[in-house]
Structures are given as C-alpha cells and as structure tokens.
Design an enzyme around this catalytic site. Sequence first.
Site, short mmCIF file in Angstrom:
data_model
loop_
_atom_site.label_atom_id
_atom_site.label_comp_id
_atom_site.label_asym_id
_atom_site.label_seq_id
_atom_site.Cartn_x
_atom_site.Cartn_y
_atom_site.Cartn_z
N LYS A 191 12.62 -1.73 20.23
CA LYS A 191 12.93 -3.10 20.64
C LYS A 191 12.86 -4.01 19.43
CE LYS A 191 10.51 -6.60 22.22
NZ LYS A 191 11.23 -7.73 21.61
N GLU A 265 0.88 -2.15 12.55
CA GLU A 265 1.08 -2.85 11.27
C GLU A 265 1.03 -4.33 11.59
OE1 GLU A 265 1.41 -1.36 8.41
OE2 GLU A 265 2.03 0.66 8.88
N CYS A 299 4.50 -10.29 5.88
CA CYS A 299 3.15 -9.91 6.31
C CYS A 299 2.20 -9.80 5.12
CB CYS A 299 3.20 -8.59 7.06
SG CYS A 299 4.07 -7.32 6.15
#
Length: 793
Positions: A191, A265, A299
């Site tokens: 997704k 993650e 990130c």
Amino acid sequence: MNRIAQIFETLDYGPAPESPDPALAWLDSHGRKFGHFIDGKWTKPGETFSSDNPATGESLAQVTNGTPEEVDKAVKAARAAFKSWSALSGYERGRYLYAIARAIQKHARLFAVLESLDNGKPIRESRDLDIPLVARHFYHHAGWAQHVAREFPGHVPYGVCGQIIPWNFPLLMLAWKIAPALAAGNTVILKPAEFTSLTALLFAEICERIGLPKGVVNIVTGMGETGQAIVAHEGIDKIAFTGSTEVGKAIRAATAGTGKGLSLELGGKSPYLVFEDADIDSAIEGLVDAIWFNQGQVCCAGSRLLIQESIEERFIAKLKKRMATLRVGDPLDKAIDIGALVAPVQVERIRDLMKRGVKEGALVYEPDGDPLPERGCFLRPALVTNVSPANTLVEEEIFGPVLVAMSFRTPEEAVALANNTRYGLAATIWSENINLALDIAPRIKAGVVWINGTNNFDAAVGFGGYKESGFGREGGREGMAVYLKPSWEKTLAAASSSAAPAKAGAQKSNPLDSDVLDQTAKMYIGGKQARPDSGYSRGVFAPDGKLIGEVGEGNRKDIRNAVEAARAALGWGTTAAHTRAQVLYFLAENLDYRRDEFARRIKAQTGKDGEAEVAASIERLFAFAAWADKYDGAVHNPPLRAVAAAMVEPIGVMAIVAPEEQPLLGSVALLAPALAMGNPIVLVPSQAAPLSITDLYQVLETSDVPSGVVNIVTGDAVTLAKTLAEHDGVDAMWFFGSPEASAMVEKASAGNVKQTWTSRSRAIDLFDKEKFEGDYWLAKATQIKNVWIPYGA
Ligand code: NAD
C-alpha cells in the site's frame, strides 16, 4: 550592461523547466482514475480520493480507497501466487527482478517526473537520486534472488507480505520493500501512502509489461484504514512498515500475538556533529544535503546540528550565507534546490511545531530569498537557535526544512547530546581527525553513521534504526534476512499440553511450614545478592509436592533495580570480544566443577536425571564463547567513494524470561548468546524450578562476570514479564510462555519499540544444537550499524 555581463554579475539561474507532458499523458491514458492492481489485473475504481500536485494544489488523478474486501482479494491472489513463485529457481526469480530494473531504467524520466509532480520533490533529486537508486535496488536484489538458497541455507520465505510505505520517497520505499521480498520468494501486497500513489501504479504497469506472474505483486491504494486492514488480515505472514513511530507502535500492538513477522522503519531526529577541526565548507554543503534534501522530509535527515562551541559563530554565519542561496520553487525546474512539501496538512503541522518552539524560546532564521510561489506547499529553509534540549523543536521529528542548532564543548558532551533522543536512525560526524571520528561513531546509538558525508544510501548497505526508530534493516544481507525464516520455524507446532507450564511455584502450603528455610535463595542484582522488595518468598516444590526450597517473590521494584544495574553495565558491550569469550569459557569451566551438584538440583526440582542437561549447558557455554569473537560484520563497497563497515553491535539491555522446562539449560541456552554478543541481562528463570539459576550466581561470581551483567529476579514469570516489557530501559526481550502472555509482552513492548521474540508455547527444544548453537539467537541479540567512511576519494 548587456545581459551576459549581468548574468556574470549576479550569477542568477534562468529557469530550466522539465516538461510534465509525458507524465500527464500517462495519467490521461488511465482516464486519470485508478483502481488497484490485484492478481495481475486492474480493478474497477471504487470510492476514490484525489492525488494532488502539492506545488499547485491541482488534482493529478483519482485513486481508489481500498476496502477490507479488496485487501482480502489481494491477499488471496498473493497466496495463490506464492506456491509457484517461491518454487521458481533463484535464477528465474532473479531474471524477473532484473527485467524490472531494466524497465525502470528505460522509463526513468517518466518515473522521475511523475514522482516530482505527485510528491513535490525537485526533479533534480527524483531524476538523479530516487530513480537511479530504485533501479540499483532491483539490480542488487536480482543478485540476491540468484544466491539466496546458497547464502541462507535452511531458510524459506515467510509467504505473503503486507507492505505499507510513506510518501517521502514513494518509489524508493516501494523498491526497498518489494525487491528483497520478491528475491527471497515472498509475494506482496503493497500500500503506497495516500498522498503519493502514482509511481506505485506506474510500477504495477511495469510488472504487467515484463510479465511478472500474476499475484506476485499486488498494489492496493488507500488511506490509513486500508493499511489497518492489511495489518489485521489473517492471511498475511509478515508486515513490513515504513512510516511514523506513532503508527509503527500501533502496528506493533495490532500484530501482537499473531505470530506475524514484523519489521519497522520509523522516524528519526538525527544528529549532525561538526567538530572544530572539520572542513567547514564541506560540512556546510553536507548539511544542505542533510536537512534541505527533499524539503527535510527525510527519516534520517540531519535535523539536529551539534556544533563545537569554538567554531559555532563562524559556522552559523557561513551557514546563513549559504541558506540565502538556496532556491525554493517549482519542483520541475531543474535549477531548484527546495521544492514543495507533500501536502497542506504537512505545512500546517510544521508551522504549529515552529510556533510551539518559538513560544519555548527558540529563535528562527529564514533567509529572505526570492518570493515564494503564490500557491502550493512551500516553506523557506529555517535555522533554529537558542534552544534547550527540552525544546519541542529539538525533541520532535519536524519532517520539514527546519534545522535546529545547539553547541557542545567536548566530544563527551557531543555524544551525550547526540544520544539524547528516543530515536536512533542515523548520525553524521564531520572531523578531519580520523581518530576522533572513529572514536565517536561506535558511541552513537544509531543504525547508520556517516563520516564526512551524509545521506549516502546503497542497496548493498543495510539501513534501519535503533531504539524507537524501529527494527529490521533494508538493503544488504541483513535486509534479505528479514524476509526469510528457518524452515523448521515455519513448521513448528504448538507445544503439546504435557509441556504446558507446570503449576509448581504456587504456594501450596503454609509458607512457614517448611524444613528448608535456610534454603531461601536470594535474587542477584548488580553483582550482589538481593532480598525481594516485597518481603515475600515463594516455595519451590519437588514433583511429589514436597517443598525443597524458597526463592524471593520479585516485584516491579526488583525489576527496576535489576534494569538499572544492567544499564550501568552496558560497558559489557564494548568489552573486547576475546574477553567476553574468556569469561564464558571460564563460566563453563566453573559449572563443570560443580556438575554433580547442578545435576542433583535439576533432579530434585524435576524428578528427571539432570546430568544430560548440565552437560548440554556446559557445551552451550563453550559454543557461544567460541562465537563471541567470530560473529562479525562485513565491509561493503558501494558505488560511491566510500566503504561501509557493517558493525555487529549488541542491542542493549535484554530481558530473558526462560522456559519452565529445563531449569538450567532453559536459561543458559539464552543467556550464553546474549552475553557473548555483549548485552547485559535481566533474567527471570523458570518459575517452577528457579533453584538451578539461583545456584548459578555463585558460579557467575567466580567466573569474572562483571557486576550488573547478569541480574536474576525470581517470582511469577508473567507478572515480571509485564514489567519488563513495559520498561523503557529494556531494549530487547525474549519470552517463553503461553500465547496469551506472549501477546501481552509484544503489545507492551510497543512503548519503546523493543525487539521481542516470544515462544507462544511452540515446541522449542533448546537441547537441539543444530538449531540453537548457531546464529539463530546471535542475530536476535545484535543489531547492525553501518558506518560510512570515505575511501579512495
Ligand atoms: P505515517 O505513519 O503517517 O504513514 C505511513 C503509511 O502508513 C501510509 O501509507 C499510511 O497510509 C499508513 N497508515 C497510517 N495509519 C495506519 C495504521 N493505523 N495502520 C496501518 N497503516 C497505516 O507516516 P508518513 O507521514 O507517511 O511518513 C513520514 C514518517 O515516515 C516519518 O516519521 C519518517 O521518519 C518515516 N520514514 C522512515 C523511514 C525509515 O526508513 N526509517 C523512511 C521514510 C520515512
């Protein structure tokens, strides 16, 4: 002045626009409306939402919001495809991955433009970084597909993987997920994030074009609820998630007790350390990449600048000058540095955080620069100063073009500030002194450390976090490992009822009615015997019900003391592996001296002959003493002027709740690998038969095990496990117990994203050397830090 002379004077860029037309034509060819890609076919669009261009606010296409029924259809397709896909030879699977890599290269520009339109990132980045890395990832994993059987003997794929990704690197995150999963022989349902589904849909078309067998890759678009439906689906064997720590924790809780594999993650707040001997101009260029690359929506963004006080003023002045040259604007302009943020809601979030930070005393600098575009999600680069470590802007992941600066005086202070965060994704170190840089790198708790460089990525080098940045890795050997499991584990049955936990340990009689009161074994905390805080003892009974001893009834406070002692002993992890090996050998030797006594104790508690168990325990200690200096890392050679040293590090404080059966081996088989790898331990021994382990502390004391490295708390295993699973000072936990208690442990572990392993009453035979003397526990007792070092530059 004529125009050329003017340009020389101002050094201004002219516009260098990339045409959106081919990407828009592709969208038009789909009527700007998409269903899902399930079982090799496109479904009819259902209830849709708009995917907008954040640079203009205009709608690019309508995308279907996946329902649980559609997720179910995708899972069934993936399940059906799994059998034949996993049965293909590695070579055959590798050819498909290679075909994907080639197709992406052939259509690289279309992917890059579509990505920039949908996400807002500068075309320079999508063209030169995202898409080439995507191709590199599929190439690299085509190779893993080929060699996986040879490199991971005895391992099999999980089966059907549910993969959920964020919007900041839409196609790259897809590649990081799909390539290793397919190489290992899994099939997937992926997704994409709701803001950025379009390149995933173009990727689906690539899968179709290269003739990937149907059902191997299924793309289901949708909002968070669609992700929830994937997480909850019983037909999925493993969930791989990249996204926020908040959602990662919710997924940890939702998968608790299901037996699904999980890799996370998550977010970060990565430090960027500049020492006084750094090459300042390079460090500033690095910083531009660290925090303003992809508008700071990265990130591992170097969002916390930590700068040595002696150069602070000069550095900040230079930085401000550099910031004034950054160009914010149309992502499709090739001369733009900073594009659009992904969506209005993200801009609002960043503004709110900034307001909070300013209220708390922060000062914000933004260069004047050219006027921002009139519409679209644009923000200027910002530098925040005058902050304390508790300022919101220092603590929270902003996920925008905002750099927070603080200073330090000494390397010690730099390390303390760098680690003062719940995250542990990445860190950058700038220093011309290699001794200093390589001294700091191992002390930083992060999965990736860059020295004199930043934001380097490669498919051969693992990427992933420590602490609340998650667990599992993407890329390299360790990235393959999270998509494989030992074949025996896949077929492991639940324990038969006869192996269910014995009731022993419950108080069966008047606690004072005993002739063994002098036998009350103490707990062992911080290298000392400790009385239970509760002031209660619990009986230990022979199989015939006779009281044979008593142990302390440990409680929350005892666990807290034990965790504190273990944290104080974290230095065990930096003790030379050779030293740890010697300690374990010595432990084995000392246990050997007392072989008969330990065998008798086992017999008294279980009624079974204890000799074989003691012998196996001694051998297990030898086995892991041998491993201590051999379970090593690797050095990778990425296609950049650097090497990446993949260092094996301990996870930190480990909690071990041992099985009821095998009072000695049950603990030793777990203690040995965890200790060999450098983790201090809080051990809860067999609840029914704890005396073998309370006897062991005398052996620990005589074997040079440093204080606090092994702490023993006796009592009710499930009660103690709950406290351990909830404790933020525990970094990883192995738990033997019922499915319900295992679910409890996994759920409670979400608080600080602990790495957990639970038995769920499966029939685990720790006597089995084949399975348990190798890397099974070693891998679970370690995490890999990749340190990028300039090389050959
Ligand atoms: P997010 O957590 O809001 O969403 C990520 C994905 O999860 C989306 O696809 C979303 O639809 C889905 N989702 C949302 N709620 C869900 C739920 N309850 N169950 C299942 N799925 C759900 O994150 P985001 O805002 O899209 O991305 C930004 C975050 O991602 C940042 O925190 C960033 O640090 C992190 N990130 C981490 C890495 C890494 O490798 N560690 C890489 C990129 C981004």
